[in-house]
Design a protein around this motif. Sequence first.
Motif, PDB file in Angstrom:
ATOM      1  N   LEU A  69      45.042  36.475  30.312  1.00  0.00           N
ATOM      2  CA  LEU A  69      43.470  36.526  30.070  1.00  0.00           C
ATOM      3  C   LEU A  69      42.801  37.299  31.533  1.00  0.00           C
ATOM      4  O   LEU A  69      41.507  37.452  31.420  1.00  0.00           O
ATOM      5  CB  LEU A  69      42.850  35.241  29.711  1.00  0.00           C
ATOM      6  CG  LEU A  69      43.352  34.517  28.279  1.00  0.00           C
ATOM      7  CD1 LEU A  69      42.817  33.056  28.370  1.00  0.00           C
ATOM      8  CD2 LEU A  69      42.971  35.405  27.179  1.00  0.00           C
ATOM      9  N   GLY A  70      43.577  37.566  32.330  1.00  0.00           N
ATOM     10  CA  GLY A  70      43.132  38.352  33.576  1.00  0.00           C
ATOM     11  C   GLY A  70      42.533  37.588  34.614  1.00  0.00           C
ATOM     12  O   GLY A  70      42.223  38.101  35.548  1.00  0.00           O
ATOM     13  N   PHE A  71      42.600  36.188  34.708  1.00  0.00           N
ATOM     14  CA  PHE A  71      42.358  35.540  35.960  1.00  0.00           C
ATOM     15  C   PHE A  71      43.445  35.763  37.037  1.00  0.00           C
ATOM     16  O   PHE A  71      44.597  35.738  36.706  1.00  0.00           O
ATOM     17  CB  PHE A  71      42.264  34.045  35.418  1.00  0.00           C
ATOM     18  CG  PHE A  71      41.056  33.604  34.352  1.00  0.00           C
ATOM     19  CD1 PHE A  71      40.096  33.747  34.808  1.00  0.00           C
ATOM     20  CD2 PHE A  71      41.401  33.522  33.134  1.00  0.00           C
ATOM     21  CE1 PHE A  71      38.802  33.326  34.034  1.00  0.00           C
ATOM     22  CE2 PHE A  71      40.383  33.222  32.348  1.00  0.00           C
ATOM     23  CZ  PHE A  71      39.314  33.241  32.627  1.00  0.00           C
ATOM     24  N   PRO A  72      42.910  35.594  38.239  1.00  0.00           N
ATOM     25  CA  PRO A  72      43.622  35.633  39.351  1.00  0.00           C
ATOM     26  C   PRO A  72      44.605  34.167  39.236  1.00  0.00           C
ATOM     27  O   PRO A  72      44.086  33.381  38.903  1.00  0.00           O
ATOM     28  CB  PRO A  72      43.060  35.483  40.613  1.00  0.00           C
ATOM     29  CG  PRO A  72      41.727  36.121  40.012  1.00  0.00           C
ATOM     30  CD  PRO A  72      41.602  35.521  38.587  1.00  0.00           C
ATOM     31  N   CYS A  73      45.677  34.281  39.564  1.00  0.00           N
ATOM     32  CA  CYS A  73      46.674  33.127  39.608  1.00  0.00           C
ATOM     33  C   CYS A  73      47.766  33.042  40.628  1.00  0.00           C
ATOM     34  O   CYS A  73      48.071  33.858  41.491  1.00  0.00           O
ATOM     35  CB  CYS A  73      47.511  33.296  38.096  1.00  0.00           C
ATOM     36  SG  CYS A  73      48.099  31.528  37.664  1.00  0.00           S
ATOM     37  N   HIS A  74      48.262  31.732  41.026  1.00  0.00           N
ATOM     38  CA  HIS A  74      48.898  31.610  42.182  1.00  0.00           C
ATOM     39  C   HIS A  74      48.355  31.743  43.529  1.00  0.00           C
ATOM     40  O   HIS A  74      47.740  32.774  43.732  1.00  0.00           O
ATOM     41  CB  HIS A  74      50.378  32.308  42.123  1.00  0.00           C
ATOM     42  CG  HIS A  74      51.207  32.053  40.829  1.00  0.00           C
ATOM     43  ND1 HIS A  74      51.841  30.694  40.770  1.00  0.00           N
ATOM     44  CD2 HIS A  74      51.376  32.501  39.770  1.00  0.00           C
ATOM     45  CE1 HIS A  74      52.672  30.543  39.782  1.00  0.00           C
ATOM     46  NE2 HIS A  74      52.132  31.989  38.869  1.00  0.00           N
TER      47      HIS A  74
ATOM     48  N   TYR B 129      39.642  44.286  39.370  1.00  0.00           N
ATOM     49  CA  TYR B 129      40.749  43.447  39.612  1.00  0.00           C
ATOM     50  C   TYR B 129      41.563  43.030  38.516  1.00  0.00           C
ATOM     51  O   TYR B 129      41.408  42.144  37.587  1.00  0.00           O
ATOM     52  CB  TYR B 129      40.069  41.910  40.150  1.00  0.00           C
ATOM     53  CG  TYR B 129      39.457  42.193  41.457  1.00  0.00           C
ATOM     54  CD1 TYR B 129      39.689  42.829  42.586  1.00  0.00           C
ATOM     55  CD2 TYR B 129      37.997  42.110  41.305  1.00  0.00           C
ATOM     56  CE1 TYR B 129      39.021  42.799  43.536  1.00  0.00           C
ATOM     57  CE2 TYR B 129      37.035  42.187  42.526  1.00  0.00           C
ATOM     58  CZ  TYR B 129      37.789  42.441  43.628  1.00  0.00           C
ATOM     59  OH  TYR B 129      37.083  42.605  44.833  1.00  0.00           O
ATOM     60  N   PRO B 130      42.393  44.118  38.172  1.00  0.00           N
ATOM     61  CA  PRO B 130      43.256  44.149  36.702  1.00  0.00           C
ATOM     62  C   PRO B 130      44.035  42.793  36.766  1.00  0.00           C
ATOM     63  O   PRO B 130      44.438  42.147  37.781  1.00  0.00           O
ATOM     64  CB  PRO B 130      44.038  45.206  36.995  1.00  0.00           C
ATOM     65  CG  PRO B 130      44.128  45.806  38.179  1.00  0.00           C
ATOM     66  CD  PRO B 130      42.731  45.380  39.104  1.00  0.00           C
ATOM     67  N   ARG B 243      49.348  44.602  31.546  1.00  0.00           N
ATOM     68  CA  ARG B 243      48.070  45.267  31.484  1.00  0.00           C
ATOM     69  C   ARG B 243      47.489  45.526  30.419  1.00  0.00           C
ATOM     70  O   ARG B 243      46.651  45.358  29.817  1.00  0.00           O
ATOM     71  CB  ARG B 243      47.670  45.963  32.692  1.00  0.00           C
ATOM     72  CG  ARG B 243      48.244  45.246  33.984  1.00  0.00           C
ATOM     73  CD  ARG B 243      47.792  46.110  35.099  1.00  0.00           C
ATOM     74  NE  ARG B 243      47.693  45.091  36.277  1.00  0.00           N
ATOM     75  CZ  ARG B 243      47.877  45.818  37.556  1.00  0.00           C
ATOM     76  NH1 ARG B 243      47.720  47.342  37.766  1.00  0.00           N
ATOM     77  NH2 ARG B 243      47.884  45.021  38.870  1.00  0.00           N
ATOM     78  N   PHE B 244      48.455  46.655  29.716  1.00  0.00           N
ATOM     79  CA  PHE B 244      47.822  47.334  28.355  1.00  0.00           C
ATOM     80  C   PHE B 244      47.832  46.085  27.241  1.00  0.00           C
ATOM     81  O   PHE B 244      46.814  46.139  26.603  1.00  0.00           O
ATOM     82  CB  PHE B 244      48.938  48.433  27.863  1.00  0.00           C
ATOM     83  CG  PHE B 244      48.717  49.053  26.860  1.00  0.00           C
ATOM     84  CD1 PHE B 244      47.525  49.844  26.653  1.00  0.00           C
ATOM     85  CD2 PHE B 244      49.315  48.755  25.666  1.00  0.00           C
ATOM     86  CE1 PHE B 244      47.171  50.489  25.478  1.00  0.00           C
ATOM     87  CE2 PHE B 244      48.936  49.116  24.355  1.00  0.00           C
ATOM     88  CZ  PHE B 244      48.050  50.296  24.282  1.00  0.00           C
ATOM     89  N   PHE B 245      48.799  45.161  27.120  1.00  0.00           N
ATOM     90  CA  PHE B 245      48.680  44.120  26.182  1.00  0.00           C
ATOM     91  C   PHE B 245      47.656  43.323  26.497  1.00  0.00           C
ATOM     92  O   PHE B 245      46.867  42.700  25.641  1.00  0.00           O
ATOM     93  CB  PHE B 245      50.051  43.415  25.867  1.00  0.00           C
ATOM     94  CG  PHE B 245      51.238  44.356  25.433  1.00  0.00           C
ATOM     95  CD1 PHE B 245      50.970  45.230  24.504  1.00  0.00           C
ATOM     96  CD2 PHE B 245      52.373  44.162  25.690  1.00  0.00           C
ATOM     97  CE1 PHE B 245      52.119  46.012  24.049  1.00  0.00           C
ATOM     98  CE2 PHE B 245      53.539  44.981  25.576  1.00  0.00           C
ATOM     99  CZ  PHE B 245      53.004  45.965  24.534  1.00  0.00           C
ATOM    100  N   SER B 246      47.371  43.002  27.695  1.00  0.00           N
ATOM    101  CA  SER B 246      46.171  41.875  28.131  1.00  0.00           C
ATOM    102  C   SER B 246      44.781  42.710  27.643  1.00  0.00           C
ATOM    103  O   SER B 246      44.062  41.953  27.076  1.00  0.00           O
ATOM    104  CB  SER B 246      46.004  42.075  29.767  1.00  0.00           C
ATOM    105  OG  SER B 246      44.989  41.081  30.254  1.00  0.00           O
TER     106      SER B 246
END
Lengths: 74, 282
Positions: A69-74, B129-130, B243-246
């Motif tokens: 979903l695009g969130f920063p992780c780790h 921030y992808p 990223r494309f699928f996201s």
Amino acid sequence: MSTSTTLDGARTGSTPVVLGGTRAALWLFGTVLLGVALYYFIGIDQGATSVFGNDTHVHEFVHDARHFLGFPCH
Amino acid sequence: MERQFIVRGMAVGAIGGLLAFLFARIFAEPQIQKAIDYESGREAAQSLLDKTAGMPVEHEHAEPFSRAFQGNVGIGVGIIAFGIAMGALYAVAYALACGRTGKVRPRTLALLVAGGGFLALYLIPFAKYPANPPAIGHEDTIRERSGLYLLMVGISIVVLVAGTWLGQRLQARFGTWNATLLAVLACAVVLGAVMLVLPSFGELSANVEAYGHHATETPLPLRDAQGRIVYPGFPADTLFAFRFFSVAAQAVLWGTIGLCFAPLAERLLSPRPDTSAAPATA
């Protein structure tokens, strides 16, 4: 809200103002709180900040969704 | 009226989340698995390097959930709950936009608000921030990265709301078409400036100290003491596909919200001959 506002707007084909009063404001406020809380637990909790202390169950459970979903992780 | 909006918004959000989950399960999970395999292979190569150099080897910590559970149940619950959250926020935005955004039909407004949600809550922050698959992202910078990402989301929301307001102020003077173009241009200039000013993840101080100057945290090739590459950098094709699928999954989510909410809003807000005489029960 009153019936007349709905019909005034509807007659011209555009959307009317539909909100009025404290009760409507409370409903909207509560809904925003719920949405933001869900957003927080799916996206951020047990990463940058943590509600349940040093635990990773929430983080690991939604791990793939969080990345995807695009969130920063780790 | 607001309660009808909220219930419907959350319902269409759940449907959108379910479709986005099915999409993710089919298309994204293989990419996520490739990223995790890359990460495991890289950790093994790193341990071997550390061992030959006589350094202590880091041991992997135990995971509370299996990969199968994360990739089937966790991702489903996460995306559907995200859909419900977005549907709830969407309903509030729709209720607030009603009657305040010029002469727009209820179902057109439904699509416009969904487009705004997609842009402000995902695509504009993504441009700076992808989304990153597992294996990309340093643990030491998670606080800064989360803060910057949320800042980008917040700024996007404020700029788009301000842009909508500006467009309506300009409408009387320039007409709807030109006012819209001017407002879009103003939003693009402000957001572009913000993106230029905010730091890239690779330029965060902890990253510069450990790795030198890079734009992102995407792993570079792993080298041994002689500088020979012993493990490749993160595969570019996997990164692109992820990223494309996201982006596609978020488009599915917001598209479903807009398209499903449109007829519901039209029905809620249009006059019905049989009930128009009675007072509305909102």
